[in-house]
Scaffold this active site. Structure first.
Site, PDB file in Angstrom:
ATOM      1  N   LYS A 198       8.697  -6.900 -11.381  1.00  0.00           N
ATOM      2  CA  LYS A 198       8.325  -5.496 -11.177  1.00  0.00           C
ATOM      3  C   LYS A 198       9.126  -4.946  -9.999  1.00  0.00           C
ATOM      4  CE  LYS A 198       5.622  -3.077  -8.752  1.00  0.00           C
ATOM      5  NZ  LYS A 198       6.452  -1.888  -8.461  1.00  0.00           N
ATOM      6  N   GLU A 273       7.226 -12.796   1.459  1.00  0.00           N
ATOM      7  CA  GLU A 273       8.251 -12.411   2.448  1.00  0.00           C
ATOM      8  C   GLU A 273       7.850 -11.033   2.935  1.00  0.00           C
ATOM      9  OE1 GLU A 273      10.604 -14.147   3.652  1.00  0.00           O
ATOM     10  OE2 GLU A 273      10.810 -15.794   2.230  1.00  0.00           O
ATOM     11  N   CYS A 307      13.905  -5.954   6.887  1.00  0.00           N
ATOM     12  CA  CYS A 307      12.815  -6.758   7.464  1.00  0.00           C
ATOM     13  C   CYS A 307      13.261  -7.568   8.672  1.00  0.00           C
ATOM     14  CB  CYS A 307      12.241  -7.668   6.394  1.00  0.00           C
ATOM     15  SG  CYS A 307      13.501  -8.683   5.619  1.00  0.00           S
ATOM     16  N   GLU A 404       5.733  -2.471  12.893  1.00  0.00           N
ATOM     17  CA  GLU A 404       6.967  -2.343  12.126  1.00  0.00           C
ATOM     18  C   GLU A 404       7.143  -0.885  11.693  1.00  0.00           C
ATOM     19  OE1 GLU A 404       7.249  -3.819   8.043  1.00  0.00           O
ATOM     20  OE2 GLU A 404       9.144  -4.768   8.591  1.00  0.00           O
TER      21      GLU A 404
HETATM   22  P1  NAP Z   1       5.318  -2.525  -0.248  1.00  0.00           P
HETATM   23  O1  NAP Z   1       4.686  -1.211  -0.193  1.00  0.00           O
HETATM   24  O2  NAP Z   1       4.551  -3.704   0.192  1.00  0.00           O
HETATM   25  O3  NAP Z   1       5.822  -2.723  -1.758  1.00  0.00           O
HETATM   26  C1  NAP Z   1       6.503  -3.869  -2.204  1.00  0.00           C
HETATM   27  C2  NAP Z   1       6.284  -4.027  -3.694  1.00  0.00           C
HETATM   28  O4  NAP Z   1       4.895  -4.267  -3.936  1.00  0.00           O
HETATM   29  C3  NAP Z   1       6.623  -2.771  -4.499  1.00  0.00           C
HETATM   30  O5  NAP Z   1       7.149  -3.164  -5.746  1.00  0.00           O
HETATM   31  C4  NAP Z   1       5.264  -2.127  -4.652  1.00  0.00           C
HETATM   32  O6  NAP Z   1       5.173  -1.216  -5.732  1.00  0.00           O
HETATM   33  C5  NAP Z   1       4.395  -3.340  -4.880  1.00  0.00           C
HETATM   34  N1  NAP Z   1       2.970  -3.111  -4.636  1.00  0.00           N
HETATM   35  C6  NAP Z   1       2.372  -2.140  -3.903  1.00  0.00           C
HETATM   36  N2  NAP Z   1       1.032  -2.279  -3.954  1.00  0.00           N
HETATM   37  C7  NAP Z   1       0.778  -3.353  -4.725  1.00  0.00           C
HETATM   38  C8  NAP Z   1      -0.417  -4.012  -5.146  1.00  0.00           C
HETATM   39  N3  NAP Z   1      -1.621  -3.586  -4.781  1.00  0.00           N
HETATM   40  N4  NAP Z   1      -0.317  -5.099  -5.942  1.00  0.00           N
HETATM   41  C9  NAP Z   1       0.896  -5.559  -6.319  1.00  0.00           C
HETATM   42  N5  NAP Z   1       2.066  -4.967  -5.973  1.00  0.00           N
HETATM   43  C10 NAP Z   1       2.001  -3.889  -5.170  1.00  0.00           C
HETATM   44  O7  NAP Z   1       6.638  -2.579   0.606  1.00  0.00           O
HETATM   45  P2  NAP Z   1       7.793  -1.488   0.645  1.00  0.00           P
HETATM   46  O8  NAP Z   1       7.300  -0.329   1.411  1.00  0.00           O
HETATM   47  O9  NAP Z   1       8.332  -1.294  -0.726  1.00  0.00           O
HETATM   48  O10 NAP Z   1       8.902  -2.281   1.483  1.00  0.00           O
HETATM   49  C11 NAP Z   1       8.882  -2.336   2.852  1.00  0.00           C
HETATM   50  C12 NAP Z   1       8.238  -3.606   3.391  1.00  0.00           C
HETATM   51  O11 NAP Z   1       8.848  -4.747   2.821  1.00  0.00           O
HETATM   52  C13 NAP Z   1       8.418  -3.760   4.868  1.00  0.00           C
HETATM   53  O12 NAP Z   1       7.216  -4.165   5.470  1.00  0.00           O
HETATM   54  C14 NAP Z   1       9.451  -4.855   5.005  1.00  0.00           C
HETATM   55  O13 NAP Z   1       9.417  -5.553   6.201  1.00  0.00           O
HETATM   56  C15 NAP Z   1       9.155  -5.689   3.839  1.00  0.00           C
HETATM   57  N6  NAP Z   1      10.325  -6.493   3.468  1.00  0.00           N
HETATM   58  C16 NAP Z   1      10.311  -7.826   3.732  1.00  0.00           C
HETATM   59  C17 NAP Z   1      11.403  -8.606   3.433  1.00  0.00           C
HETATM   60  C18 NAP Z   1      11.410 -10.086   3.706  1.00  0.00           C
HETATM   61  O14 NAP Z   1      12.224 -10.778   3.127  1.00  0.00           O
HETATM   62  N7  NAP Z   1      10.553 -10.612   4.550  1.00  0.00           N
HETATM   63  C19 NAP Z   1      12.525  -8.031   2.838  1.00  0.00           C
HETATM   64  C20 NAP Z   1      12.524  -6.674   2.589  1.00  0.00           C
HETATM   65  C21 NAP Z   1      11.398  -5.912   2.910  1.00  0.00           C
HETATM   66  P3  NAP Z   1       5.524   0.348  -5.463  1.00  0.00           P
HETATM   67  O15 NAP Z   1       6.992   0.379  -5.417  1.00  0.00           O
HETATM   68  O16 NAP Z   1       4.940   1.081  -6.583  1.00  0.00           O
HETATM   69  O17 NAP Z   1       4.892   0.708  -4.150  1.00  0.00           O
END
Ligand code: NAP
Ligand code: MG
Length: 502
Positions: A198, A273, A307, A404
């Protein structure tokens, strides 16, 4: 300071791709969602709609999981490690063959500058697929030299085998969309698993291109299924699904917690992650000619939507002024603009919501008494741009330093202490522990600091070095498990022990 954002016309190939009717990729076929629904995809540099994509929901996740299960039990289970390896290499070749289109779609959808998209896909993405392609034939069990108590005559052999865990649900964010998908697919396929991916609702385009590339590479139907959709809907259904054996998630710490709860139903395996707020620590003897560009790159790469971003800079008092001045000069000279323009050093943030969130943190930083050294505003006009922002004289009791932001905001804090434990205690004062770096020519100081910093990755005189072979992942609330390298295969495998009595 920065060139005014301007629209760049996409190539005919990108326009043709974007203009298509985009469906879900399930069982090797392009199919409509069970209930008609779409996602509008925007270019964050222009705020214009660039494509309309089918949006899957829980019933589509059911279909995709069933297709992945059928493939796992069928052709994929018989295909053999050499053939899996060849297929991963072919996938890398196909990605290379579609490189220009993949790069352009990534830039239009996400906003990142073209050279970053090019490097990340051409170099990192393809290397990553080939790296794990090499692992397929090297997944080994062990023989165990013991005599089990219940084997009477002493003639036995015990060995283990590493088996694929099964159907993997991969849920990824928007900050580097294609690479995030590849990071999940490569080890999963190398291990012999099948996948339901997804992508992020804001950036589905390169995942859809990946569906095409997968079909061309000869990977059997149903091995990879791709369902764009909302996180709270399709994502939540995937995380909770009883037919899924493991979730590989990259995203925010907040959603990571929801994934864990959803996974509890069938106790599926989970790797996470998550977020970061990584320290970049500069001692007075460091080579400032490397520190200054390194810190600017570490903080502002992908507009800080990264991240591993080094968003907390700890600088010794003796070099504080030249370091802050040098970084601010570089940050002020970065040109903001659409990623396709060769004149852009930094792109827009991903969305209006993300810009608003980042501007909220900047307002909070101003109120908290931090010294705004550069940036701090969003240029007028179209596009979700925010100027690279540096706050000096921050402290770890400020929200901007603790949380963050996921935007181009750097917090600089000084230290005078020669007590390394005190410096490390400040660096460790967040809920995160993903990356970090120490800058000094003193190898004792460097290695002592590496020991004291609680992060999955701590580098010396560089920040956030990545390679498919280097384990990557977070401590504390930055995540569970490691990706990359040999360790990155483990979450996709389970061990079976067998004892043979002669
Ligand atoms: P996010 O809001 O957590 O979303 C990540 C993914 O999860 C998206 O596909 C999102 O769908 C989905 N999602 C949201 N709610 C969900 C639920 N209840 N159940 C299952 N899936 C769900 O994160 P983001 O805002 O896209 O990305 C930013 C974050 O990612 C930051 O905190 C960053 O640090 C972290 N990140 C971490 C790494 C690492 O390797 N550690 C790498 C890159 C980013 P939608 O798109 O529809 O919201
Ligand atoms: Mg977009």
């Amino acid at each position: 300071m920065s060139a005014a954002p301007r629209s760049i016309t996409p190539s005919p190939a990108a326009r043709e791709f974007l203009g298509r009717r985009h469906q879900l990729f399930i069982g090797g076929q392009w199919v409509d969602p069970a209930e008609p629904a779409t996602l509008e995809v925007l270019d964050p540099a222009t705020e214009e709609r660039i494509a309309t994509v089918a949006r899957g929901g829980p019933r589509d996740i059911d279909r995709a999981v069933a297709a992945a299960r059928a493939a796992f039990q069928g052709e994929w289970s018989r295909i053999g490690s050499h053939q899996r390896s060849r297929l991963l290499f072919r996938l890398a070749d196909e990605l290379e063959a579609h490189l220009d289109l993949a790069v352009e779609l990534e830039v239009l959808d996400n906003g990142m500058p073209r050279p970053i998209a090019h490097y990340s896909i051409a170099k990192f993405g393809c290397d990553f697929l080939r790296y794990y392609g090499g692992w397929c034939t090297k997944i080994l069990g062990e023989t165990i030299p013991v005599q089990p108590h219940d084997v009477p005559n002493g003639e036995s052999l015990t060995y283990t085998r590493r088996e694929p865990i099964g159907v993997v649900g991969a849920i990824v964010p928007w900050n580097s969309p294609l690479i995030m998908a590849v990071l999940k697919l490569a080890p999963a396929l190398a291990a012999g698993c099948t996948v339901v991916l997804k992508p992020a609702e804001l950036t589905p385009m390169t995942a859809l291109l990946l569906g095409e590339i997968i079909n061309k590479s000869g990977i059997p139907d149903g091995v990879v299924n791709i369902v764009p959709g909302y996180g709270h809907d399709a994502g939540a259904a995937l995380a909770a699904h009883d037919g899924v054996d493991k979730i590989a998630f990259t995203g925010s710490t907040e959603v990571g917690r929801k994934i864990l709860l959803a996974a509890a139903g069938n106790l599926k395996r989970v790797t996470l992650e998550l977020g970061g707020k990584s320290p970049f620590i500069v001692f007075p003897d460091a080579d400032l000619a490397r520190v200054i560009p390194g810190a600017a790159r570490g903080a502002f790469f992908l507009q800080g939507q990264n991240c591993m971003a080094s968003t907390r800079l700890f600088v010794h008092d003796d070099v504080f002024e030249p370091v802050v001045e040098g970084i601010s000069k570089l940050a002020g000279a970065f040109r903001l603009g659409p990623g396709l323009s060769p004149d852009s050093d930094l792109g827009p943030l991903i969305s209006a919501e993300q810009r608003q969130r980042v501007m909220g943190y900047i307002a909070d930083g101003r109120k908290s008494g931090a010294e705004l050294v550069c940036g701090g505003d969003a240029p007028a006009g179209k596009g979700f741009f925010v100027r690279p922002t540096v706050f000096a004289r921050t402290s770890m009791d400020m929200k901007i330093a603790r949380e963050e932001i996921f935007g181009p905001v750097l917090c600089v804090q000084s230290f005078s202490d020669s007590d390394l434990k005190a410096v490390a205690a400040e660096a460790n004062k967040t809920i995160y522990g993903l990356s970090g770096s120490v800058w000094t020519r003193d190898i004792s100081v460097a290695h002592r600091m590496v020991n004291l910093i609680d992060s999955g990755q701590v580098s010396i005189n560089c920040h956030a070095a990545v390679d498919p072979a280097i384990p990557f992942g977070g401590n504390r609330q930055s995540g569970w498990g490691r990706e990359f390298g040999r360790e990155g295969l483990d979450p996709y495998l389970k061990t079976k022990a067998t004892t043979v009595m002669f």
